[in-house]
Design a protein around this motif. Sequence first.
Motif, mmCIF file in Angstrom:
data_model
loop_
_atom_site.group_PDB
_atom_site.id
_atom_site.type_symbol
_atom_site.label_atom_id
_atom_site.label_comp_id
_atom_site.label_asym_id
_atom_site.label_seq_id
_atom_site.Cartn_x
_atom_site.Cartn_y
_atom_site.Cartn_z
ATOM 1 N N GLU A 269 -58.761 -38.096 -19.280
ATOM 2 C CA GLU A 269 -58.207 -38.816 -18.529
ATOM 3 C C GLU A 269 -58.850 -39.158 -17.504
ATOM 4 O OE1 GLU A 269 -54.973 -39.171 -18.510
ATOM 5 O OE2 GLU A 269 -53.872 -37.733 -19.559
ATOM 6 N N GLU A 270 -58.510 -40.744 -17.154
ATOM 7 C CA GLU A 270 -59.136 -40.949 -15.884
ATOM 8 C C GLU A 270 -58.148 -42.081 -14.914
ATOM 9 O OE1 GLU A 270 -62.859 -44.167 -15.500
ATOM 10 O OE2 GLU A 270 -62.299 -43.839 -17.043
ATOM 11 N N PRO A 271 -57.818 -40.755 -13.814
ATOM 12 C CA PRO A 271 -57.305 -41.754 -12.805
ATOM 13 C C PRO A 271 -57.683 -42.594 -12.498
ATOM 14 C CG PRO A 271 -58.199 -39.553 -12.462
ATOM 15 C CD PRO A 271 -58.635 -39.821 -13.721
ATOM 16 N N GLY A 272 -56.338 -43.638 -12.788
ATOM 17 C CA GLY A 272 -56.388 -45.554 -11.917
ATOM 18 C C GLY A 272 -56.652 -45.804 -12.969
ATOM 19 N N TYR A 273 -56.423 -45.796 -14.716
ATOM 20 C CA TYR A 273 -56.764 -46.765 -15.628
ATOM 21 C C TYR A 273 -56.221 -46.473 -16.878
ATOM 22 C CZ TYR A 273 -60.813 -48.518 -13.566
ATOM 23 O OH TYR A 273 -61.972 -48.855 -12.189
ATOM 24 N N HIS A 274 -55.838 -46.824 -17.699
ATOM 25 C CA HIS A 274 -54.899 -47.131 -18.892
ATOM 26 C C HIS A 274 -55.842 -47.030 -19.958
ATOM 27 C CE1 HIS A 274 -52.318 -50.933 -18.328
ATOM 28 N NE2 HIS A 274 -52.850 -50.491 -19.988
ATOM 29 N N PHE A 275 -55.473 -46.684 -21.188
ATOM 30 C CA PHE A 275 -56.321 -47.334 -21.928
ATOM 31 C C PHE A 275 -55.637 -47.583 -23.071
ATOM 32 C CE2 PHE A 275 -58.457 -43.882 -20.281
ATOM 33 C CZ PHE A 275 -60.389 -45.082 -20.531
ATOM 34 N N GLU A 276 -55.755 -48.413 -24.247
ATOM 35 C CA GLU A 276 -55.150 -48.695 -25.885
ATOM 36 C C GLU A 276 -56.129 -49.218 -26.691
ATOM 37 O OE1 GLU A 276 -51.059 -51.478 -24.124
ATOM 38 O OE2 GLU A 276 -53.001 -51.693 -23.823
ATOM 39 N N ILE A 277 -55.606 -48.854 -27.612
ATOM 40 C CA ILE A 277 -56.650 -49.179 -28.933
ATOM 41 C C ILE A 277 -56.066 -50.799 -29.616
ATOM 42 C CG2 ILE A 277 -57.781 -49.264 -31.070
ATOM 43 C CD1 ILE A 277 -58.320 -46.427 -29.632
ATOM 44 N N GLY B 183 -58.371 -51.763 -33.505
ATOM 45 C CA GLY B 183 -59.591 -51.044 -33.350
ATOM 46 C C GLY B 183 -60.737 -50.565 -32.415
ATOM 47 N N MET B 184 -59.954 -51.298 -31.143
ATOM 48 C CA MET B 184 -61.549 -51.827 -30.063
ATOM 49 C C MET B 184 -61.014 -51.117 -28.431
ATOM 50 S SD MET B 184 -62.871 -55.681 -30.589
ATOM 51 C CE MET B 184 -63.900 -55.488 -28.618
ATOM 52 N N LEU B 185 -61.254 -50.605 -28.076
ATOM 53 C CA LEU B 185 -60.982 -50.289 -26.889
ATOM 54 C C LEU B 185 -60.839 -50.566 -25.509
ATOM 55 C CD1 LEU B 185 -60.034 -47.514 -24.929
ATOM 56 C CD2 LEU B 185 -62.738 -46.407 -24.528
ATOM 57 N N ILE B 186 -59.324 -50.712 -25.010
ATOM 58 C CA ILE B 186 -59.283 -51.396 -23.716
ATOM 59 C C ILE B 186 -58.953 -50.587 -22.910
ATOM 60 C CG2 ILE B 186 -57.724 -53.228 -23.513
ATOM 61 C CD1 ILE B 186 -59.033 -54.170 -25.314
ATOM 62 N N LYS B 187 -59.390 -50.854 -21.312
ATOM 63 C CA LYS B 187 -59.457 -50.142 -20.398
ATOM 64 C C LYS B 187 -58.903 -51.003 -19.418
ATOM 65 C CE LYS B 187 -62.663 -47.474 -17.396
ATOM 66 N NZ LYS B 187 -63.804 -46.738 -16.754
ATOM 67 N N GLU B 188 -58.183 -50.466 -19.048
ATOM 68 C CA GLU B 188 -57.228 -51.422 -17.855
ATOM 69 C C GLU B 188 -56.951 -50.780 -16.332
ATOM 70 O OE1 GLU B 188 -54.115 -53.992 -19.415
ATOM 71 O OE2 GLU B 188 -55.218 -55.239 -20.637
ATOM 72 N N PRO B 189 -56.614 -51.523 -15.330
ATOM 73 C CA PRO B 189 -56.727 -50.453 -13.990
ATOM 74 C C PRO B 189 -55.373 -49.996 -14.096
ATOM 75 C CG PRO B 189 -57.621 -52.783 -14.060
ATOM 76 C CD PRO B 189 -57.635 -52.441 -15.203
ATOM 77 N N ALA B 190 -54.565 -49.473 -13.461
ATOM 78 C CA ALA B 190 -53.055 -49.248 -13.307
ATOM 79 C C ALA B 190 -52.512 -50.078 -12.808
ATOM 80 C CB ALA B 190 -52.810 -48.598 -11.915
#
Length: 251
Positions: free
Chosen positions: A82-90, A93-100
């Motif tokens: 868990e990383e507060p303020g961010y959400h993840f998608e794949i 096959g690539m990890l995508i990290k974006e702010p809330a």
Amino acid sequence: MDKELITAQALAEALHLSVETIWRYTREKKIPYIELGNKQYRYKKDDVIKALSNGSIQESASPYETEEPRKLTYQDYLLLPEEPGYHFEILDGMLIKEPAPNVMHQRVSRRLQRILEDYFWKVDPKGEVFDAPLDVTLHDVNVVQPDLLYVASEQEVIVKDIRIDGPPMLVVEILSPSTSRKDRLQKRRIYQEARVEHYWLVNPQEKTLECFAWRDGVYALVAGGMEEELVEHPNFPGLSITLKALWNKEI
């Protein structure tokens, strides 16, 4: 001896490994870890170094390496901390990290969700409308979190305890400047290939709504509008969306 607990990102940097490798070693129990809570893993660097001391599983930095990076899967996704303020998608096959999302995004999402819930409650009372964050697995290497989605009553088999496992009837993505290209190109292709029947794009900045429907393997624009127009969808009789109600703060 270092007793400090560190994150997977900090451990990867300290050992000159990728974060994906740390997650894989964690899943395969090749390195010791401490689980603080749901999806929250921490490590003691010295203990991990001891576990890797035989050197048999270190990454190669050979310039002649031709193998493509391993694609991440849903199992890798489950190990993400868990990383507060961010959400993840794949995506592919690539990890995508974006702010809330911001306030305008949330306001538009909430108002459109209310409209969809009122409509589908009348025409399909056993169907369900969900909002983010909720995982949708379309393929083992595609794990998405649409802003809004509708699962028709005949699709109830895809509703699992912790995710939606399969293509919903309708997916809605609300654009922001940082996600517009991804939503319009990559995610649209992923949804199209998964045969999500209806894909909507909402742009609060431009005040537009575009409604695409799956037709012979591709998406066709079947309805849309901007500013304060009224949008009526040909595939959902009786559904009328006054766009002014989405953007205006006073309403």
